[in-house]
Design a protein around this motif. Structure first.
Motif, PDB file in Angstrom:
ATOM      1  N   ASP A  60    -104.307  12.524  23.527  1.00 20.04           N
ATOM      2  CA  ASP A  60    -104.640  13.593  22.577  1.00 20.04           C
ATOM      3  C   ASP A  60    -103.859  14.859  22.873  1.00 20.04           C
ATOM      4  O   ASP A  60    -103.351  15.513  21.959  1.00 20.04           O
ATOM      5  CB  ASP A  60    -106.146  13.884  22.609  1.00 20.04           C
ATOM      6  N   GLN A  61    -103.737  15.212  24.149  1.00 24.61           N
ATOM      7  CA  GLN A  61    -102.973  16.397  24.530  1.00 24.61           C
ATOM      8  C   GLN A  61    -101.492  16.206  24.189  1.00 24.61           C
ATOM      9  O   GLN A  61    -100.845  17.119  23.671  1.00 24.61           O
ATOM     10  CB  GLN A  61    -103.154  16.675  26.018  1.00 24.61           C
ATOM     11  N   ALA A  62    -100.957  15.024  24.440  1.00 24.77           N
ATOM     12  CA  ALA A  62     -99.556  14.744  24.119  1.00 24.77           C
ATOM     13  C   ALA A  62     -99.333  14.789  22.612  1.00 24.77           C
ATOM     14  O   ALA A  62     -98.327  15.340  22.142  1.00 24.77           O
ATOM     15  CB  ALA A  62     -99.146  13.392  24.689  1.00 24.77           C
ATOM     16  N   GLU A  63    -100.241  14.226  21.853  1.00 21.21           N
ATOM     17  CA  GLU A  63    -100.121  14.254  20.388  1.00 21.21           C
ATOM     18  C   GLU A  63    -100.100  15.691  19.880  1.00 21.21           C
ATOM     19  O   GLU A  63     -99.256  16.051  19.045  1.00 21.21           O
ATOM     20  CB  GLU A  63    -101.279  13.481  19.753  1.00 21.21           C
ATOM     21  N   ARG A  64    -101.009  16.540  20.371  1.00 21.96           N
ATOM     22  CA  ARG A  64    -101.029  17.950  19.965  1.00 21.96           C
ATOM     23  C   ARG A  64     -99.719  18.648  20.348  1.00 21.96           C
ATOM     24  O   ARG A  64     -99.184  19.441  19.587  1.00 21.96           O
ATOM     25  CB  ARG A  64    -102.216  18.675  20.609  1.00 21.96           C
ATOM     26  N   PHE A  65     -99.208  18.343  21.533  1.00 24.94           N
ATOM     27  CA  PHE A  65     -97.962  18.946  22.013  1.00 24.94           C
ATOM     28  C   PHE A  65     -96.816  18.632  21.046  1.00 24.94           C
ATOM     29  O   PHE A  65     -96.043  19.514  20.685  1.00 24.94           O
ATOM     30  CB  PHE A  65     -97.662  18.412  23.418  1.00 24.94           C
ATOM     31  N   PHE A  66     -96.731  17.379  20.614  1.00 24.15           N
ATOM     32  CA  PHE A  66     -95.685  16.993  19.663  1.00 24.15           C
ATOM     33  C   PHE A  66     -95.888  17.649  18.308  1.00 24.15           C
ATOM     34  O   PHE A  66     -94.928  18.065  17.667  1.00 24.15           O
ATOM     35  CB  PHE A  66     -95.634  15.470  19.509  1.00 24.15           C
ATOM     36  N   LYS A  67     -97.116  17.736  17.864  1.00 21.78           N
ATOM     37  CA  LYS A  67     -97.382  18.277  16.528  1.00 21.78           C
ATOM     38  C   LYS A  67     -97.312  19.798  16.478  1.00 21.78           C
ATOM     39  O   LYS A  67     -97.013  20.368  15.430  1.00 21.78           O
ATOM     40  CB  LYS A  67     -98.728  17.772  16.028  1.00 21.78           C
ATOM     41  N   ASP A  68     -97.556  20.469  17.610  1.00 18.25           N
ATOM     42  CA  ASP A  68     -97.563  21.934  17.643  1.00 18.25           C
ATOM     43  C   ASP A  68     -96.184  22.547  17.882  1.00 18.25           C
ATOM     44  O   ASP A  68     -96.024  23.762  17.766  1.00 18.25           O
ATOM     45  CB  ASP A  68     -98.509  22.451  18.728  1.00 18.25           C
ATOM     46  N   ASN A  69     -95.207  21.743  18.241  1.00 21.95           N
ATOM     47  CA  ASN A  69     -93.876  22.263  18.570  1.00 21.95           C
ATOM     48  C   ASN A  69     -92.818  21.570  17.716  1.00 21.95           C
ATOM     49  O   ASN A  69     -92.802  20.348  17.617  1.00 21.95           O
ATOM     50  CB  ASN A  69     -93.573  22.014  20.051  1.00 21.95           C
ATOM     51  N   PRO A  70     -91.913  22.336  17.103  1.00 19.56           N
ATOM     52  CA  PRO A  70     -90.903  21.723  16.234  1.00 19.56           C
ATOM     53  C   PRO A  70     -89.898  20.846  16.981  1.00 19.56           C
ATOM     54  O   PRO A  70     -89.411  19.865  16.430  1.00 19.56           O
ATOM     55  CB  PRO A  70     -90.204  22.908  15.578  1.00 19.56           C
ATOM     56  N   GLU A  71     -89.576  21.202  18.230  1.00 24.57           N
ATOM     57  CA  GLU A  71     -88.660  20.387  19.023  1.00 24.57           C
ATOM     58  C   GLU A  71     -89.303  20.112  20.381  1.00 24.57           C
ATOM     59  O   GLU A  71     -89.656  21.037  21.109  1.00 24.57           O
ATOM     60  CB  GLU A  71     -87.315  21.075  19.229  1.00 24.57           C
ATOM     61  N   VAL A  72     -89.431  18.832  20.705  1.00 28.55           N
ATOM     62  CA  VAL A  72     -90.131  18.418  21.921  1.00 28.55           C
ATOM     63  C   VAL A  72     -89.275  17.426  22.698  1.00 28.55           C
ATOM     64  O   VAL A  72     -88.619  16.562  22.109  1.00 28.55           O
ATOM     65  CB  VAL A  72     -91.491  17.756  21.558  1.00 28.55           C
ATOM     66  N   TRP A  73     -89.323  17.547  24.042  1.00 26.37           N
ATOM     67  CA  TRP A  73     -88.695  16.595  24.964  1.00 26.37           C
ATOM     68  C   TRP A  73     -89.728  16.286  26.036  1.00 26.37           C
ATOM     69  O   TRP A  73     -90.208  17.205  26.713  1.00 26.37           O
ATOM     70  CB  TRP A  73     -87.439  17.195  25.591  1.00 26.37           C
ATOM     71  N   VAL A  74     -90.107  15.014  26.164  1.00 28.05           N
ATOM     72  CA  VAL A  74     -91.171  14.617  27.085  1.00 28.05           C
ATOM     73  C   VAL A  74     -90.758  13.367  27.858  1.00 28.05           C
ATOM     74  O   VAL A  74     -90.259  12.401  27.270  1.00 28.05           O
ATOM     75  CB  VAL A  74     -92.492  14.328  26.315  1.00 28.05           C
ATOM     76  N   LEU A  75     -90.998  13.373  29.170  1.00 29.46           N
ATOM     77  CA  LEU A  75     -90.806  12.179  29.992  1.00 29.46           C
ATOM     78  C   LEU A  75     -92.128  11.427  30.033  1.00 29.46           C
ATOM     79  O   LEU A  75     -93.188  12.027  30.227  1.00 29.46           O
ATOM     80  CB  LEU A  75     -90.379  12.553  31.407  1.00 29.46           C
ATOM     81  N   ALA A  76     -92.070  10.117  29.835  1.00 29.09           N
ATOM     82  CA  ALA A  76     -93.275   9.290  29.797  1.00 29.09           C
ATOM     83  C   ALA A  76     -92.928   7.857  30.178  1.00 29.09           C
ATOM     84  O   ALA A  76     -91.759   7.461  30.138  1.00 29.09           O
ATOM     85  CB  ALA A  76     -93.890   9.321  28.394  1.00 29.09           C
ATOM     86  N   GLY A  77     -93.949   7.091  30.485  1.00 25.70           N
ATOM     87  CA  GLY A  77     -93.772   5.670  30.761  1.00 25.70           C
ATOM     88  C   GLY A  77     -93.884   4.844  29.490  1.00 25.70           C
ATOM     89  O   GLY A  77     -94.246   5.349  28.418  1.00 25.70           O
ATOM     90  N   GLU A  78     -93.583   3.564  29.621  1.00 26.02           N
ATOM     91  CA  GLU A  78     -93.654   2.633  28.471  1.00 26.02           C
ATOM     92  C   GLU A  78     -95.069   2.577  27.887  1.00 26.02           C
ATOM     93  O   GLU A  78     -95.234   2.581  26.660  1.00 26.02           O
ATOM     94  CB  GLU A  78     -93.234   1.222  28.904  1.00 26.02           C
ATOM     95  N   ASP A  79     -96.086   2.497  28.739  1.00 29.40           N
ATOM     96  CA  ASP A  79     -97.470   2.412  28.257  1.00 29.40           C
ATOM     97  C   ASP A  79     -97.883   3.680  27.509  1.00 29.40           C
ATOM     98  O   ASP A  79     -98.568   3.614  26.478  1.00 29.40           O
ATOM     99  CB  ASP A  79     -98.442   2.158  29.415  1.00 29.40           C
ATOM    100  N   GLU A  80     -97.449   4.826  28.024  1.00 25.57           N
ATOM    101  CA  GLU A  80     -97.778   6.089  27.364  1.00 25.57           C
ATOM    102  C   GLU A  80     -97.105   6.170  25.988  1.00 25.57           C
ATOM    103  O   GLU A  80     -97.709   6.613  25.015  1.00 25.57           O
ATOM    104  CB  GLU A  80     -97.351   7.274  28.242  1.00 25.57           C
ATOM    105  N   TRP A  81     -95.869   5.709  25.922  1.00 21.83           N
ATOM    106  CA  TRP A  81     -95.151   5.702  24.642  1.00 21.83           C
ATOM    107  C   TRP A  81     -95.828   4.759  23.657  1.00 21.83           C
ATOM    108  O   TRP A  81     -95.978   5.078  22.472  1.00 21.83           O
ATOM    109  CB  TRP A  81     -93.690   5.336  24.870  1.00 21.83           C
ATOM    110  N   ALA A  82     -96.260   3.611  24.128  1.00 22.84           N
ATOM    111  CA  ALA A  82     -96.938   2.649  23.244  1.00 22.84           C
ATOM    112  C   ALA A  82     -98.213   3.254  22.660  1.00 22.84           C
ATOM    113  O   ALA A  82     -98.542   3.017  21.491  1.00 22.84           O
ATOM    114  CB  ALA A  82     -97.251   1.364  24.005  1.00 22.84           C
ATOM    115  N   ALA A  83     -98.922   4.047  23.440  1.00 19.03           N
ATOM    116  CA  ALA A  83    -100.150   4.679  22.957  1.00 19.03           C
ATOM    117  C   ALA A  83     -99.856   5.857  22.029  1.00 19.03           C
ATOM    118  O   ALA A  83    -100.609   6.125  21.091  1.00 19.03           O
ATOM    119  CB  ALA A  83    -100.997   5.147  24.144  1.00 19.03           C
TER     120      ALA A  83
END
Length: 124
Positions: A60-83
């Motif tokens: 939920d926090q990651a989703e808000r981060f992507f939606k609240d910022n016009p340009e985003v760069w995030v490091l994540a694992g495969e499982d996190e990306w799948a979710a």
């Protein structure tokens, strides 16, 4: 001990995912881009980019981060990306690099290390 560290550490550095992924961010991100790492601790990203990086602890926090910022760069694992992927249609994988994990069981079983993904909203 010091001799081991002096010899071993320089050869381990290229195996770490942050320097090459930080290079991609430095080359492609605008100065106002929001940076983060999702469900993993990679504080060296701050060192390599000399910018603040937000720690994202759940989907939920990651989703808000992507939606609240016009340009985003995030490091994540495969499982996190799948979710996260179904919730953030504007994001894509810009790069990936194996995560250096020194586990004897993985080496013995010849299991490849997991990848760290660089996610962004600046898809080409």
């Amino acid at each position: 001990n010091y001799l081991f560290v002096a010899r071993a550490l320089p050869s381990i550095e290229p195996l770490k995912p942050v320097p090459p992924l930080a290079s991609v961010i430095a080359a492609r991100a605008t100065p106002g881009a929001a940076l983060g790492f999702f469900n993993m601790d990679l504080p060296s990203l701050v060192y390599y980019l000399r910018r603040p990086v937000t720690k994202l602890g759940d989907v939920d926090q990651a989703e808000r981060f992507f939606k609240d910022n016009p340009e985003v760069w995030v490091l994540a694992g495969e499982d996190e990306w799948a979710a996260l992927q179904p919730k953030v249609s504007t994001a894509c994988v810009a790069a990936r690099h194996p995560l250096f994990v020194a586990k004897g069981s993985d080496v013995i079983s010849r299991r490849p290390p997991p990848d760290v993904l660089l996610l962004t909203t600046k898809c080409q």
